[in-house]
Design an enzyme around this catalytic site. Structure first.
Site, mmCIF file in Angstrom:
data_model
loop_
_atom_site.group_PDB
_atom_site.id
_atom_site.type_symbol
_atom_site.label_atom_id
_atom_site.label_comp_id
_atom_site.label_asym_id
_atom_site.label_seq_id
_atom_site.Cartn_x
_atom_site.Cartn_y
_atom_site.Cartn_z
ATOM 1 N N SER A 113 8.658 37.595 85.641
ATOM 2 C CA SER A 113 9.563 37.031 86.647
ATOM 3 C C SER A 113 10.543 36.093 85.950
ATOM 4 O O SER A 113 10.315 35.682 84.807
ATOM 5 C CB SER A 113 8.733 36.228 87.666
ATOM 6 O OG SER A 113 9.533 35.427 88.491
ATOM 7 N N TYR A 129 1.885 30.177 89.977
ATOM 8 C CA TYR A 129 2.655 31.390 89.696
ATOM 9 C C TYR A 129 3.385 31.265 88.357
ATOM 10 O O TYR A 129 3.364 32.174 87.527
ATOM 11 C CB TYR A 129 3.640 31.609 90.838
ATOM 12 C CG TYR A 129 4.390 32.920 90.826
ATOM 13 C CD1 TYR A 129 3.879 34.034 91.474
ATOM 14 C CD2 TYR A 129 5.627 33.025 90.203
ATOM 15 C CE1 TYR A 129 4.577 35.232 91.488
ATOM 16 C CE2 TYR A 129 6.333 34.214 90.213
ATOM 17 C CZ TYR A 129 5.804 35.321 90.854
ATOM 18 O OH TYR A 129 6.506 36.498 90.864
#
Length: 286
Positions: free
Chosen positions: A167, A180
């Site tokens: 990401s 995350y």
């Protein structure tokens, strides 16, 4: 941009997928895709089946896995698809799905895509959520690689790849997504370690994107709006797309095509590195 109240993940169509001419993309070669019941994982499983591979979809959601199979069939995929209900936080389940995949042919590819999100500050982050998130998004990819690498190395030429879903948050940090971000930064290390041990034929790579319109993302928009006390539309325009130069979210199929390319022979020099398709998030600023 559509009104945020109308947001939903786009439906897949046969025309969404990149089709590659590759000698390894045939049903005798097998790919495992985690998180295959929805979103990016579902799109990637379908993309790889469309490209002729035998695909093993691993997910805890049996109904979603079946839906993925129906999609692959409806698109007349050249490859086969099998869904295997799998708890990715259970080492025995991970080992079992890898073993099942190896029985279907030569296991060459793994796409570690399964993920989750929880929005909270570090001070308020529940440790049970932290453990679950990192188990799914960091520990499970490590275990999947550990189980899959011997099978890839045992193929007739040792050619294969393990692709990890990273990401923009594997490149920089924002507030309220600490677990995350920790997991995605950890995946960078795992990707490089796979490349270091792969001998040049077994590759490791990651895929980093900005915001993708998936069911997970729709939920995250709602969570972020609540956490920050702003509207969903403000989350999309100011938080998610504010820094990007490309003012639209990616689709799951667009990300799936990056995995298909990354696994292909066209990407044989992609090793230990990241495919960054982020619309300008990471390397531009106001």
């Amino acid at each position: 941009m559509a009104d945020a109240t109308d947001l939903s993940a786009p439906e897949l169509s046969a025309d969404d997928f990149l089709r590659l001419d590759d000698p390894y993309f045939e049903p005798t070669n097998v790919a495992i895709v985690t998180g295959a019941a929805s979103g990016i994982g579902q799109a990637t499983a379908v993309a790889l089946a469309v490209n002729g591979l035998t695909v093993i979809g691993a997910d805890i959601d049996a109904e979603g896995l079946a839906e993925t199979g129906d999609l692959a069939e409806s698109f007349d995929a050249d490859g086969e698809y099998y869904g295997v209900e799998t708890d990715l936080t259970d080492d025995e389940d991970v080992a079992a799905v890898v073993a099942a995949a190896a029985e279907e042919g030569q296991l060459r590819y793994v796409a570690n895509i399964a993920g989750m999100q929880h929005i909270a500050s570090i001070a308020e982050f529940p440790m049970a959520k932290y453990d679950l998130l990192t188990d799914i998004m960091l520990r499970s990819p490590f275990k999947m690689a550990q189980e899959a690498i011997p099978h890839i190395e045992a193929t007739n030429d040792g050619v294969g790849a393990i692709g990890n879903m990273s990401s923009v948050h594997g490149h920089y940090a924002t507030k309220d997504k600490s677990a995350y971000i920790t997991a995605k930064h950890g995946l960078t290390g795992l990707t490089r370690a796979i490349a270091a041990e792969g001998g040049g034929t077994l590759r490791g790579f990651s895929v980093s994107v900005g915001y993708v319109l998936t069911p997970l993302m729709v939920n995250q928009i709602e969570d972020t709006a609540e956490e920050r006390g702003i509207s969903k539309q403000e989350v999309i325009e100011n938080v998610m797309l504010g820094q990007a130069r490309t003012k639209e979210m990616m689709t799951p199929a667009e990300v799936a095509n990056l995995f298909a390319f990354g696994f292909s022979s066209h990407a044989k020099h992609l090793n230990g590195a990241d495919l960054l398709f982020d619309g300008g998030y990471t390397h531009t600023y106001e």
